[in-house]
Design an enzyme around this catalytic site. Structure first.
Site, PDB file in Angstrom:
ATOM      1  N   CYS A   1      35.890  36.951  31.800  1.00 55.04           N
ATOM      2  CA  CYS A   1      35.420  37.658  33.001  1.00 55.04           C
ATOM      3  C   CYS A   1      34.274  38.631  32.769  1.00 55.04           C
ATOM      4  O   CYS A   1      33.343  38.660  33.572  1.00 55.04           O
ATOM      5  CB  CYS A   1      36.565  38.305  33.765  1.00 55.04           C
ATOM      6  SG  CYS A   1      37.936  38.860  32.777  1.00 55.04           S
TER       7      CYS A   1
ATOM      8  N   ARG B   1      42.878  35.371  21.120  1.00 52.34           N
ATOM      9  CA  ARG B   1      43.715  36.557  21.249  1.00 52.34           C
ATOM     10  C   ARG B   1      44.638  36.648  20.055  1.00 52.34           C
ATOM     11  O   ARG B   1      45.212  35.645  19.634  1.00 52.34           O
ATOM     12  CB  ARG B   1      44.537  36.491  22.533  1.00 52.34           C
ATOM     13  CG  ARG B   1      43.647  36.517  23.759  1.00 52.34           C
ATOM     14  CD  ARG B   1      44.452  36.451  25.026  1.00 52.34           C
ATOM     15  NE  ARG B   1      43.548  36.390  26.166  1.00 52.34           N
ATOM     16  CZ  ARG B   1      43.922  36.214  27.421  1.00 52.34           C
ATOM     17  NH1 ARG B   1      45.212  36.090  27.696  1.00 52.34           N
ATOM     18  NH2 ARG B   1      43.046  36.176  28.385  1.00 52.34           N
TER      19      ARG B   1
ATOM     20  N   GLN C   1      40.703  28.466  28.685  1.00 51.09           N
ATOM     21  CA  GLN C   1      41.133  28.672  30.061  1.00 51.09           C
ATOM     22  C   GLN C   1      40.284  27.819  30.992  1.00 51.09           C
ATOM     23  O   GLN C   1      39.079  27.690  30.785  1.00 51.09           O
ATOM     24  CB  GLN C   1      40.942  30.141  30.456  1.00 51.09           C
ATOM     25  CG  GLN C   1      41.782  31.102  29.653  1.00 51.09           C
ATOM     26  CD  GLN C   1      41.498  32.540  30.041  1.00 51.09           C
ATOM     27  OE1 GLN C   1      40.354  32.979  30.061  1.00 51.09           O
ATOM     28  NE2 GLN C   1      42.552  33.272  30.357  1.00 51.09           N
TER      29      GLN C   1
ATOM     30  N   ASP D   1      38.937  28.592  33.568  1.00 57.71           N
ATOM     31  CA  ASP D   1      38.719  29.879  34.193  1.00 57.71           C
ATOM     32  C   ASP D   1      37.680  29.794  35.295  1.00 57.71           C
ATOM     33  O   ASP D   1      36.768  28.972  35.242  1.00 57.71           O
ATOM     34  CB  ASP D   1      38.210  30.840  33.104  1.00 57.71           C
ATOM     35  CG  ASP D   1      38.613  32.275  33.370  1.00 57.71           C
ATOM     36  OD1 ASP D   1      39.260  32.519  34.403  1.00 57.71           O
ATOM     37  OD2 ASP D   1      38.271  33.132  32.549  1.00 57.71           O
TER      38      ASP D   1
ATOM     39  N   HIS E   1      35.781  32.765  38.232  1.00 60.20           N
ATOM     40  CA  HIS E   1      35.804  34.073  38.881  1.00 60.20           C
ATOM     41  C   HIS E   1      35.086  33.958  40.196  1.00 60.20           C
ATOM     42  O   HIS E   1      33.959  33.465  40.251  1.00 60.20           O
ATOM     43  CB  HIS E   1      35.188  35.124  37.968  1.00 60.20           C
ATOM     44  CG  HIS E   1      35.983  35.289  36.723  1.00 60.20           C
ATOM     45  ND1 HIS E   1      35.668  34.641  35.549  1.00 60.20           N
ATOM     46  CD2 HIS E   1      37.143  35.956  36.494  1.00 60.20           C
ATOM     47  CE1 HIS E   1      36.590  34.931  34.638  1.00 60.20           C
ATOM     48  NE2 HIS E   1      37.489  35.704  35.186  1.00 60.20           N
TER      49      HIS E   1
ATOM     50  N   LYS F   1      48.892  39.615  41.723  1.00 57.10           N
ATOM     51  CA  LYS F   1      48.594  38.230  41.415  1.00 57.10           C
ATOM     52  C   LYS F   1      49.617  37.283  42.027  1.00 57.10           C
ATOM     53  O   LYS F   1      50.695  37.699  42.467  1.00 57.10           O
ATOM     54  CB  LYS F   1      48.537  38.028  39.906  1.00 57.10           C
ATOM     55  CG  LYS F   1      49.834  38.372  39.199  1.00 57.10           C
ATOM     56  CD  LYS F   1      49.716  38.144  37.696  1.00 57.10           C
ATOM     57  CE  LYS F   1      51.023  38.495  37.013  1.00 57.10           C
ATOM     58  NZ  LYS F   1      51.046  38.151  35.604  1.00 57.10           N
TER      59      LYS F   1
ATOM     60  N   HIS G   1      40.252  36.294  39.769  1.00 57.93           N
ATOM     61  CA  HIS G   1      40.384  35.431  38.588  1.00 57.93           C
ATOM     62  C   HIS G   1      41.318  34.305  38.992  1.00 57.93           C
ATOM     63  O   HIS G   1      42.334  34.569  39.626  1.00 57.93           O
ATOM     64  CB  HIS G   1      41.066  36.142  37.427  1.00 57.93           C
ATOM     65  CG  HIS G   1      40.500  37.471  37.071  1.00 57.93           C
ATOM     66  ND1 HIS G   1      39.816  37.688  35.915  1.00 57.93           N
ATOM     67  CD2 HIS G   1      40.540  38.669  37.710  1.00 57.93           C
ATOM     68  CE1 HIS G   1      39.465  38.960  35.840  1.00 57.93           C
ATOM     69  NE2 HIS G   1      39.891  39.579  36.912  1.00 57.93           N
TER      70      HIS G   1
END
Length: 643
Positions: free
Chosen positions: A337, A366, A384, A386, A388, A472, A518
RNA sequence: GCUGCAGUAGCUCAGCUGGUAGAGCGCAUCCUUGGUAAGGAUGAGGUCACCGGUUCAAAUCCGGUCUGUAGCUCCA
């Protein structure tokens, strides 16, 4: 007389002091036999507790979650009672019901207990069931409670009691065993017809690694012996479907000590599968107005200081990478992000540019504690799916709905028929641990709830489960054998736009702050593939499977024709391979069945003569002969049905 | 990270209380040229995770490390 309202809305009159068991008997003998507990005015209680005022009453059985948890909670007491008889002097921690069964945390002192003792303990439990000892609740004062457990040296119970308020403490007696417990419980142990101890594990007292470690005894129980047997079969099935096992067998992925733990390596077949999933999602996202971007795997430390991630997670991250000359610090990116925020800032934005949807299959790193790593579901490097979405506050709900649609399409294509959602809101009693204003939180939380209502999505609301930066919505699927997995997520973020000073020019000519969403429908490619493997047991849907067919020449003589056929099928957009080994056809079929190729195409003298294929479906057997074009059409049709 | 358990051939595993390694599958070669879930023969493959200790002798016993695993704690 009092009025009792049942779940169907009907109202019945009873004498004051009626018990739920009386009510059940009044309805039917069968219900009276099966009822486990009752929910009286939203509070679950025992069947023998008298009701003295107008109330709504729901009778709970094994088919109700609360009935089941009461059953298991009582089973935990049964376990404790048995253990106390077998091992006098042991000290008890807590013994709750859990999703599949129950456990009891126990300090066994000098006793050595292992899984070899399970049969003995199970036997003792069933003996106690036979005795039909009643389980009775009694309310006690704090002083009395402390004395009872203090005298017995039950240090853990004493600690628990010390944290309780006087006047709220109850004991449950069952024969020689008395436990501190909020309840509720079954009337006696007799509904418990089958018990099975599952395993032993260490567990810190109150989850604190600086405190003593107790032995946690996991077990499960059922009202019917048959249900236990089914459960044990399910556990076996789960073992067979373990993605770590199937991934190895099918050559999908691997790990290497040299590369490092928690760092999955995708083999050719696994890569094929994963890329196909990514292409599938990319196409849908394109339809929904997403734009693909790519960003580097590392980012300047300041990026994450600005985003706030460094503060929150820096200590638990891989250490920064530094340049040799200047000593600049970079982080392996744990999140995409902040990079995407930089893309947003690259140009001045107008309200007309929003929503801006930036998508990236972004690999992140991570540092997960070593004890947490597990196959593909918990790793240190993962990708991910992912994206945004930067939008105006008034667009949040619509964007949520659109993401929910994407998730629906995906779940359908992968035949996750059962899914549910969880809305995670902040803890209303402790708002200080979250960033962002109360007003923004309220707005975002409302948008999520409304989006779920509009989509008719059944969602459970959980307070205190939100991320620190926003509420979320998480999606849970049930796999083919009923296990629940958390996959996709959609998260509102009012924090990053603030931290990065993101802006757009509104229709009023003024600067405004966008909202960021997200979202990751798969969650991570690694985790999703793991779940998919376990869901399908390695029998992937045709559109996704690395090999749709395998050609099995009846003898080596036909290998050239098989190669030509493979090329022909590939021209029709199919994919597969050939078994060119010098083996008999029966052997090739057996191996192809076990390797889970969806279709086996047998080619011998007969087929080659007439230009056909003998088609065999995995698990279903011979489908007869057909032209290659018809075979391609068969596959095409099956794929179009799910896509 | 913590605690328990484990690590033997590519895979699945056997190897009792110490006497220097075995099976099945897979793989290779040869024979066989086959018709809808295992054809046959021969052969190659192991520093018994790694490091150290005890011992005349260690896959086996002890300590440490690494990795896996069951849980706990954690999870942007």
């Amino acid at each position: 007389m009092i009025n009792i309202t049942l779940p169907d809305g009907s109202v019945h009159q009873y004498e004051s002091g009626v018990t739920p068991l009386d009510i059940a008997k009044g309805i039917s003998e069968g219900l009276a036999r099966n009822v486990l507990a009752a929910k009286v005015n939203d509070k679950v209680m025992e069947l023998y507790r008298p009701i003295n005022a107008d109330s709504t009453v729901q009778l709970l059985t094994w088919n109700d979650e609360e009935g089941k948890s009461t059953f298991w909670h009582t089973s935990a007491h049964l376990l404790a009672t048995a253990l106390q008889e077998l091992y006098p002097g042991i000290k008890f921690g807590i013994g709750p019901s859990i999703e599949n069964g129950f456990y009891y945390d126990i300090d066994f002192g000098d006793y050595q207990v292992s899984s070899e003792d399970f049969a003995k303990i199970e036997k003792k439990m069933m003996e106690l069931v036979q005795a039909k000892t009643p389980i009775r609740r009694r309310e006690v004062s704090k002083a009395e409670a402390l004395k009872t457990f203090g005298d017995r040296g039950e240090v853990y119970k004493v600690e628990l009691i010390n944290d309780l308020e006087d006047g709220t403490i109850s004991f449950y007696d069952s024969g020689s065993f008395t436990d501190l417990c909020r309840g509720p419980h079954l009337v006696d142990f007799s509904p418990i017809k089958a018990v099975k101890l599952i395993n032993l594990a260490g567990a810190y007292w109150r989850g604190d690694e600086h405190r003593p470690q107790l032995t946690r005894v996991y077990a499960i129980s059922f009202p019917k012996k048959k249900e236990l047997d089914e459960y044990l079969v399910m556990l076996e099935e789960a073992k067979k479907r373990d993605h770590r096992k199937i991934g190895k067998e099918m050559g999908l992925f691997m790990f290497s000590d040299m590369v490092g733990k928690g760092l999955p390596i995708w083999l050719p077949k696994g890569t094929d599968l994963r890329l196909r999933l990514q292409d599938f999602l990319s196409k849908i996202q394109k339809r929904y107005g997403y734009k693909q971007v790519m960003t580097p795997h590392i980012g300047g430390k300041q990026l994450y200081v600005t985003s706030g991630h460094w503060d929150h997670y820096g200590a638990d991250s891989f250490r920064p990478i530094t340049t040799p000359e200047e000593g600049e610090e970079y982080l392996l990116k744990p999140m995409n992000c902040p990079h995407h925020c930089m893309i947003y800032k690259n140009e001045p934005m107008s309200y007309k540019d929003l929503p801006l949807r930036l998508a990236e299959f972004g690999t992140v790193y991570r540092y997960e504690q070593s004890g947490e790593l597990h196959g593909l579901t918990r790793v240190r490097s993962f990708t991910q799916d992912d994206a945004h979405i930067f939008c105006r506050p008034d667009q949040v709900k619509d964007e949520f709905i659109k993401v929910m649609e994407i998730i629906e399409i995906i779940f359908k294509a992968l035949s996750f028929e059962n899914f549910e959602a969880q809305i995670s809101l902040r803890d209303p009693n402790n708002t200080t641990k979250y960033v962002g204003t109360d007003e923004n939180w309220a707005k975002a939380e409302q948008a999520i709830v409304e989006a779920c209502q509009e989509k008719g999505l059944k969602a459970k609301v959980e307070y205190g489960e939100a991320a620190f930066y926003g509420p979320k919505l998480d999606f849970m699927v049930k796999d083919a054998i009923g296990r629940r997995w958390q996959l996709g997520t959609i998260q509102v973020d009012y924090n990053l736009p603030e931290r990065f000073g993101l802006e757009y020019i509104g229709s009023d000519g003024m600067k405004h702050r966008p909202v960021m969403i997200h979202r990751a429908p798969f969650g991570s490619m690694e985790r999703f593939c793991a779940v998919l493997i376990e869901h399908t047991g390695g029998k992937f849907p045709l559109w996704l499977t690395p090999d749709q067919f395998i050609i099995l020449p009846v003898s080596e003589k036909y290998v050239e024709e098989a190669k030509a056929m493979k090329a022909h099928l590939e021209d029709m957009n199919l994919r597969g391979s050939i078994d060119m080994r010098d083996e008999k056809i029966g052997r090739k079929i057996r191996d192809a069945e076990l390797a889970k190729y969806p279709f086996m195409l047998i080619m011998g003298e007969k087929e080659i003569g007439e230009g056909t294929l003998s088609v065999r479906r995995q698990g279903a057997g011979d489908l007869g002969t057909m032209k290659p074009e018809d075979f391609a059409a068969l596959i095409g049709k099956e794929i179009s049905e799910v896509m």
